[in-house]
Design a protein around this motif. Structure first.
Motif, short mmCIF file in Angstrom:
data_model
loop_
_atom_site.label_atom_id
_atom_site.label_comp_id
_atom_site.label_asym_id
_atom_site.label_seq_id
_atom_site.Cartn_x
_atom_site.Cartn_y
_atom_site.Cartn_z
N PHE A 1 0.82 -1.21 0.00
CA PHE A 1 0.00 0.00 0.00
C PHE A 1 0.87 1.27 0.00
N PHE A 2 0.27 2.35 -0.49
CA PHE A 2 0.95 3.64 -0.45
C PHE A 2 -0.08 4.73 -0.23
N ILE A 3 0.37 5.87 0.28
CA ILE A 3 -0.52 7.00 0.55
C ILE A 3 -0.79 7.75 -0.73
N MET A 4 -2.06 7.99 -1.02
CA MET A 4 -2.43 8.66 -2.26
C MET A 4 -1.89 10.09 -2.27
N PRO A 5 -1.26 10.50 -3.37
CA PRO A 5 -0.71 11.86 -3.45
C PRO A 5 -1.82 12.89 -3.66
N LEU A 6 -1.51 14.13 -3.33
CA LEU A 6 -2.40 15.25 -3.63
C LEU A 6 -1.94 15.88 -4.94
N SER A 7 -2.87 16.13 -5.84
CA SER A 7 -2.50 16.74 -7.11
C SER A 7 -3.60 17.65 -7.61
N ALA A 8 -3.22 18.62 -8.41
CA ALA A 8 -4.19 19.56 -8.97
C ALA A 8 -5.18 18.83 -9.88
N ALA A 9 -4.69 17.89 -10.67
CA ALA A 9 -5.57 17.16 -11.59
C ALA A 9 -6.59 16.34 -10.82
N GLU A 10 -6.13 15.70 -9.75
CA GLU A 10 -7.03 14.89 -8.93
C GLU A 10 -8.09 15.77 -8.27
N LEU A 11 -7.67 16.95 -7.81
CA LEU A 11 -8.61 17.87 -7.17
C LEU A 11 -9.68 18.32 -8.15
N GLU A 12 -9.29 18.62 -9.38
CA GLU A 12 -10.27 19.05 -10.39
C GLU A 12 -11.30 17.94 -10.63
N GLU A 13 -10.84 16.72 -10.76
CA GLU A 13 -11.76 15.60 -10.98
C GLU A 13 -12.65 15.38 -9.77
N LEU A 14 -12.06 15.47 -8.59
CA LEU A 14 -12.83 15.30 -7.36
C LEU A 14 -13.92 16.35 -7.24
N THR A 15 -13.59 17.60 -7.54
CA THR A 15 -14.57 18.68 -7.43
C THR A 15 -15.70 18.50 -8.43
N ARG A 16 -15.36 18.15 -9.67
CA ARG A 16 -16.41 17.91 -10.67
C ARG A 16 -17.37 16.81 -10.22
N THR A 17 -16.80 15.72 -9.76
CA THR A 17 -17.62 14.58 -9.35
C THR A 17 -18.47 14.93 -8.14
N ARG A 18 -17.88 15.62 -7.20
CA ARG A 18 -18.64 16.00 -6.01
C ARG A 18 -19.79 16.94 -6.36
N CYS A 19 -19.53 17.87 -7.25
CA CYS A 19 -20.60 18.79 -7.68
C CYS A 19 -21.73 18.04 -8.38
N TRP A 20 -21.38 17.09 -9.24
CA TRP A 20 -22.42 16.29 -9.93
C TRP A 20 -23.30 15.57 -8.91
N LEU A 21 -22.66 14.86 -7.99
CA LEU A 21 -23.43 14.02 -7.06
C LEU A 21 -24.21 14.85 -6.05
N GLU A 22 -23.58 15.89 -5.52
CA GLU A 22 -24.28 16.66 -4.50
C GLU A 22 -25.38 17.55 -5.09
#
Length: 257
Positions: free
Chosen positions: A79-100
Motif C-alpha cells: 500500500f501507499f498513501i495517495m498523493p495530492l495533485s491539482a488534476a485529482e482535485l479538479e476531478e474530485l470537485t467535478r464529481t462532487r458537484c455532480w453528485l451533491e
C-alpha cells in the motif's frame, strides 16, 4: 468442549475486529489530517509498530482504507498513501458537484419538517462555533505562515451541516458516495486553510445555501453549494501554484499549511 472452543474463537474474532477498527480509525485520521507523507509506501511492519496492533488487523484496516480510496495499492507491492495533485482535485470537485447537486435537488423535492428542523439546527450549531481556536494566530492576524489547526468541533459541525443538507435525498447510496468524496475533499481543504490575503465569509456561504434550500429554491441552493465548493478548490489551486509543484504537495508543506 466444543461450545467452549467456539466461544473462544468468537472472542478471538471479535478482538481482531476491534483492533482492526481501532487501527482503521487512527490511520484514517492521520491520512485525512496530512500527518503522513504522501506517496510513501506503508509497510505492514511499520504500521504494526506505529499503531500497536498485529499484522492481521493492520492488513484488514489497510484494505478497508484502500477500498475507500484513501490508500493506493500496488499488486504484490503493498500500500501507499495517495498523493495530492491539482488534476485529482479538479476531478474530485467535478464529481462532487455532480453528485451533491442531484442529492440536494432530491432532498429539496422530498423535504419534510424533520429535514428542515435538522438543517436549521445544524446551521445554528455551526454558527455558534468558532472556525479557529483562540490560540490560532490566524484568529487575530493575517499571517498564514504557520497556522494552528482548525477547531475540531467546527469541523465536525461543518460535516454535519453538509450531511443534513442532503439527508432527505432518499438514497443511502448517494449519501454514502457524497461522504466518501467529502473525506477526499477534506485532505485538500486543509491546503486552503488560512491562505494569506484570503477574505471569505464561510458562515455567510453556509447560511445562503441553507436559506435557499429551506425556501425550496433548488436552483439557487445548488448554485450556492457549487460556488462554495468551487471557491475552496480555487484556493487550493492557489496553494499548489505557490508551492511551485503542480503535481502534489509534500507532507511537510501541508503541515505548514
Amino acid at each position: 468442549m466444543t461450545y467452549a472452543t467456539a466461544d473462544l474463537n468468537d472472542e478471538g474474532a471479535a478482538s481482531k475486529s476491534t483492533l482492526a477498527s481501532t487501527v482503521y480509525h487512527q490511520l484514517r485520521d492521520d491520512l485525512l489530517h496530512g500527518v503522513l507523507e504522501t506517496e510513501s509506501k506503508l509497510r505492514v511492519e511499520w504500521v504494526v509498530s506505529r499503531y500497536g496492533a498485529g499484522a492481521s488487523p493492520v492488513r484488514e484496516a489497510l484494505n478497508r482504507l484502500a477500498s475507500e480510496g484513501l490508500l493506493g495499492r500496488h499488486d504484490q507491492r503493498g500500500f501507499f498513501i495517495m498523493p495530492l495533485s491539482a488534476a485529482e482535485l479538479e476531478e474530485l470537485t467535478r464529481t462532487r458537484c455532480w453528485l451533491e447537486e442531484r442529492a440536494l435537488r432530491e432532498a429539496i423535492a422530498n423535504r419534510t419538517h424533520e429535514w428542515e428542523e435538522q438543517l436549521v439546527l445544524a446551521l445554528h450549531r455551526l454558527s455558534r462555533t468558532p472556525r479557529r481556536l483562540p490560540e490560532d494566530p490566524l484568529a487575530i492576524s493575517s499571517d498564514a505562515t504557520n497556522p494552528a489547526p482548525t477547531n475540531p468541533d467546527w469541523e465536525k459541525l461543518h460535516r454535519a451541516f453538509h450531511r443534513a443538507l442532503i439527508s432527505a435525498c432518499r438514497s443511502r447510496w448517494l449519501v454514502g458516495f457524497c461522504d466518501q468524496l467529502a473525506d477526499q475533499a477534506y485532505r485538500y481543504r486543509q491546503m486552503a486553510r488560512g491562505g494569506a490575503g484570503v477574505q471569505r465569509d464561510e458562515l455567510g456561504e453556509h447560511r445562503l445555501i441553507a436559506e435557499r434550500a429551506l425556501d425550496g429554491n433548488a436552483d439557487g441552493a445548488v448554485q450556492a453549494l457549487l460556488d462554495h465548493y468551487r471557491l475552496t478548490t480555487a484556493l487550493c489551486m492557489e496553494r499548489f501554484s505557490q508551492s511551485g509543484d503542480p503535481k502534489a504537495a509534500s507532507g511537510k508543506a501541508r503541515r505548514r499549511l
